[in-house]
Write a protein that holds these residues in place. Sequence first.
Motif, PDB file in Angstrom:
ATOM      1  N   LEU A   3       9.858   4.576  -8.568  1.00 32.37           N
ATOM      2  CA  LEU A   3       8.669   4.349  -9.326  1.00 32.37           C
ATOM      3  C   LEU A   3       7.171   4.746  -8.882  1.00 32.37           C
ATOM      4  O   LEU A   3       6.345   4.859  -9.646  1.00 32.37           O
ATOM      5  CB  LEU A   3       8.322   2.953  -9.330  1.00 32.37           C
ATOM      6  CG  LEU A   3       9.792   1.976 -10.054  1.00 32.37           C
ATOM      7  CD1 LEU A   3       9.409   0.541 -10.039  1.00 32.37           C
ATOM      8  CD2 LEU A   3      10.132   2.569 -11.556  1.00 32.37           C
ATOM      9  N   GLN A   4       7.183   5.292  -7.721  1.00 30.22           N
ATOM     10  CA  GLN A   4       5.959   5.873  -7.279  1.00 30.22           C
ATOM     11  C   GLN A   4       6.230   7.383  -6.857  1.00 30.22           C
ATOM     12  O   GLN A   4       7.125   7.426  -6.165  1.00 30.22           O
ATOM     13  CB  GLN A   4       5.391   4.966  -6.116  1.00 30.22           C
ATOM     14  CG  GLN A   4       5.202   3.482  -6.452  1.00 30.22           C
ATOM     15  CD  GLN A   4       4.010   3.403  -7.664  1.00 30.22           C
ATOM     16  OE1 GLN A   4       3.280   4.086  -7.499  1.00 30.22           O
ATOM     17  NE2 GLN A   4       4.227   2.619  -8.544  1.00 30.22           N
ATOM     18  N   PRO A   5       5.406   8.130  -7.210  1.00 31.55           N
ATOM     19  CA  PRO A   5       5.686   9.700  -6.804  1.00 31.55           C
ATOM     20  C   PRO A   5       5.603   9.753  -5.363  1.00 31.55           C
ATOM     21  O   PRO A   5       6.383  11.085  -4.919  1.00 31.55           O
ATOM     22  CB  PRO A   5       4.520  10.366  -7.692  1.00 31.55           C
ATOM     23  CG  PRO A   5       3.525   9.543  -7.657  1.00 31.55           C
ATOM     24  CD  PRO A   5       4.146   8.092  -7.843  1.00 31.55           C
ATOM     25  N   ASN A  37      13.950  -5.330  -8.677  1.00 30.82           N
ATOM     26  CA  ASN A  37      13.213  -4.589  -9.290  1.00 30.82           C
ATOM     27  C   ASN A  37      11.699  -4.748  -8.404  1.00 30.82           C
ATOM     28  O   ASN A  37      10.957  -5.704  -8.642  1.00 30.82           O
ATOM     29  CB  ASN A  37      13.045  -4.925 -10.790  1.00 30.82           C
ATOM     30  CG  ASN A  37      14.265  -4.711 -11.583  1.00 30.82           C
ATOM     31  OD1 ASN A  37      14.604  -3.491 -11.620  1.00 30.82           O
ATOM     32  ND2 ASN A  37      14.589  -5.566 -12.555  1.00 30.82           N
ATOM     33  N   ASP A  38      11.493  -3.867  -7.710  1.00 28.99           N
ATOM     34  CA  ASP A  38      10.569  -3.889  -6.471  1.00 28.99           C
ATOM     35  C   ASP A  38       9.201  -3.172  -7.288  1.00 28.99           C
ATOM     36  O   ASP A  38       9.373  -2.632  -8.184  1.00 28.99           O
ATOM     37  CB  ASP A  38      11.022  -3.155  -5.264  1.00 28.99           C
ATOM     38  CG  ASP A  38       9.904  -3.410  -4.360  1.00 28.99           C
ATOM     39  OD1 ASP A  38       8.698  -2.792  -4.290  1.00 28.99           O
ATOM     40  OD2 ASP A  38      10.055  -4.107  -3.240  1.00 28.99           O
ATOM     41  N   ILE A  39       8.108  -3.267  -6.984  1.00 27.04           N
ATOM     42  CA  ILE A  39       6.911  -2.787  -7.603  1.00 27.04           C
ATOM     43  C   ILE A  39       6.896  -1.286  -7.038  1.00 27.04           C
ATOM     44  O   ILE A  39       6.131  -0.517  -7.717  1.00 27.04           O
ATOM     45  CB  ILE A  39       5.696  -3.556  -7.130  1.00 27.04           C
ATOM     46  CG1 ILE A  39       5.415  -3.555  -5.749  1.00 27.04           C
ATOM     47  CG2 ILE A  39       5.444  -4.897  -7.695  1.00 27.04           C
ATOM     48  CD1 ILE A  39       4.095  -4.067  -5.226  1.00 27.04           C
ATOM     49  N   LEU A  43      -2.956   3.652  -2.442  1.00 35.87           N
ATOM     50  CA  LEU A  43      -2.938   2.770  -3.622  1.00 35.87           C
ATOM     51  C   LEU A  43      -2.607   1.446  -3.353  1.00 35.87           C
ATOM     52  O   LEU A  43      -1.429   1.200  -2.524  1.00 35.87           O
ATOM     53  CB  LEU A  43      -2.587   3.277  -4.872  1.00 35.87           C
ATOM     54  CG  LEU A  43      -2.892   4.436  -5.445  1.00 35.87           C
ATOM     55  CD1 LEU A  43      -2.018   5.000  -6.648  1.00 35.87           C
ATOM     56  CD2 LEU A  43      -4.327   4.321  -6.277  1.00 35.87           C
ATOM     57  N   VAL A  44      -3.117   0.545  -3.868  1.00 38.12           N
ATOM     58  CA  VAL A  44      -2.769  -1.120  -3.385  1.00 38.12           C
ATOM     59  C   VAL A  44      -1.949  -1.611  -4.667  1.00 38.12           C
ATOM     60  O   VAL A  44      -2.678  -1.772  -5.839  1.00 38.12           O
ATOM     61  CB  VAL A  44      -3.768  -2.061  -2.817  1.00 38.12           C
ATOM     62  CG1 VAL A  44      -3.195  -3.391  -2.814  1.00 38.12           C
ATOM     63  CG2 VAL A  44      -4.482  -1.574  -1.570  1.00 38.12           C
ATOM     64  N   LEU A  45      -0.922  -1.677  -4.472  1.00 41.28           N
ATOM     65  CA  LEU A  45       0.118  -2.221  -5.667  1.00 41.28           C
ATOM     66  C   LEU A  45       0.233  -3.725  -5.422  1.00 41.28           C
ATOM     67  O   LEU A  45       0.563  -4.328  -4.389  1.00 41.28           O
ATOM     68  CB  LEU A  45       1.425  -1.544  -5.647  1.00 41.28           C
ATOM     69  CG  LEU A  45       1.430  -0.307  -5.700  1.00 41.28           C
ATOM     70  CD1 LEU A  45       3.028   0.668  -5.781  1.00 41.28           C
ATOM     71  CD2 LEU A  45       0.823   0.461  -6.987  1.00 41.28           C
ATOM     72  N   ARG A  46       0.078  -4.306  -6.477  1.00 40.99           N
ATOM     73  CA  ARG A  46       0.365  -6.109  -6.662  1.00 40.99           C
ATOM     74  C   ARG A  46       1.268  -6.361  -7.876  1.00 40.99           C
ATOM     75  O   ARG A  46       0.919  -5.745  -8.846  1.00 40.99           O
ATOM     76  CB  ARG A  46      -0.892  -6.529  -6.622  1.00 40.99           C
ATOM     77  CG  ARG A  46      -0.899  -8.082  -6.612  1.00 40.99           C
ATOM     78  CD  ARG A  46      -2.328  -8.849  -6.558  1.00 40.99           C
ATOM     79  NE  ARG A  46      -2.545 -10.202  -6.364  1.00 40.99           N
ATOM     80  CZ  ARG A  46      -1.895 -11.016  -7.106  1.00 40.99           C
ATOM     81  NH1 ARG A  46      -1.504 -10.865  -8.330  1.00 40.99           N
ATOM     82  NH2 ARG A  46      -2.229 -12.339  -6.854  1.00 40.99           N
ATOM     83  N   GLY A  47       2.138  -7.280  -7.557  1.00 37.80           N
ATOM     84  CA  GLY A  47       2.958  -7.657  -8.668  1.00 37.80           C
ATOM     85  C   GLY A  47       4.104  -8.269  -8.277  1.00 37.80           C
ATOM     86  O   GLY A  47       4.084  -8.922  -7.055  1.00 37.80           O
ATOM     87  N   ASP A  48       5.191  -8.896  -9.021  1.00 33.92           N
ATOM     88  CA  ASP A  48       6.119  -9.509  -8.676  1.00 33.92           C
ATOM     89  C   ASP A  48       7.509  -8.570  -8.432  1.00 33.92           C
ATOM     90  O   ASP A  48       7.787  -7.721  -9.510  1.00 33.92           O
ATOM     91  CB  ASP A  48       6.671 -10.327  -9.799  1.00 33.92           C
ATOM     92  CG  ASP A  48       5.528 -11.835  -9.790  1.00 33.92           C
ATOM     93  OD1 ASP A  48       4.938 -12.010  -8.618  1.00 33.92           O
ATOM     94  OD2 ASP A  48       5.122 -12.343 -10.796  1.00 33.92           O
ATOM     95  N   THR A  94       0.794  -1.144   0.018  1.00 33.65           N
ATOM     96  CA  THR A  94      -0.009  -0.053  -0.040  1.00 33.65           C
ATOM     97  C   THR A  94       0.842   1.205  -0.025  1.00 33.65           C
ATOM     98  O   THR A  94       1.658   1.402   0.888  1.00 33.65           O
ATOM     99  CB  THR A  94      -0.793   0.077   1.269  1.00 33.65           C
ATOM    100  OG1 THR A  94      -1.647  -1.131   1.231  1.00 33.65           O
ATOM    101  CG2 THR A  94      -1.886   1.155   1.042  1.00 33.65           C
ATOM    102  N   VAL A  95       0.595   2.150  -0.885  1.00 32.29           N
ATOM    103  CA  VAL A  95       1.424   3.336  -0.981  1.00 32.29           C
ATOM    104  C   VAL A  95       0.434   4.702  -0.884  1.00 32.29           C
ATOM    105  O   VAL A  95      -0.763   4.395  -1.379  1.00 32.29           O
ATOM    106  CB  VAL A  95       2.320   3.488  -2.176  1.00 32.29           C
ATOM    107  CG1 VAL A  95       3.460   2.153  -2.270  1.00 32.29           C
ATOM    108  CG2 VAL A  95       1.640   3.296  -3.558  1.00 32.29           C
TER     109      VAL A  95
END
Length: 194
Positions: A159-161, A116-118, A77-82, A67-68
């Motif tokens: 990657l996130q502002p 490489n983090d989300i 926002l909830v980010l989801r990924g590898d 969560t960011v």
Amino acid sequence: DAFGEALSYRVYFTGSVRDAQHHTDGDPFDDWSLGQAGFHLDFSRGDGSSLPLQGDSYTGTMGERATVGSFSPPSQLVLRGDDIVRGGNLLTRWERELAGGTRLRLQGYYDRTVRNDIRFTEDRNTVDVDMLLPPRLPPRPQLSWGAGFRNSRSNTTQLQPTLSVVPEDRDQRLASLFAQDEIELASEELFLTV
């Protein structure tokens, strides 16, 4: 052998896979897999010197949910990924027997890590060099000393502002020097290390 030299080696491969854990919301986001390979070489000569070399390399993916904060609605926002991780390292150490029974030891190490983090990416390179002059064989004194230097450089990309790493590019340097002596206080029963 006839020249007093010997070489031995080994290689390995390993891997693992893990399914996602149970989550009450039913989202199986945290599965992961990892593969790794490596080697070890040992080279020794009849003059008392040796030169081992070893290295490892790995790559893997790790499921993540994070969560960011957000500058616009919704506030989170909830980010989801590898997350993708990979890297490797090399280590070598040269040893040589000197006059008087002392062995000089020089060691070099290199490590590379990429993540490489989300939320961000990081690329780190570390170099480490050490020298050790251990004590001579008895009789005393048992004085040893050494020195070392390490440099670790990282480059980070946001990657996130709403998430930042400051500074994005960073060098961390560390130099060290040490000396150690062992003093006999009672005949082969009590020693003081300074």
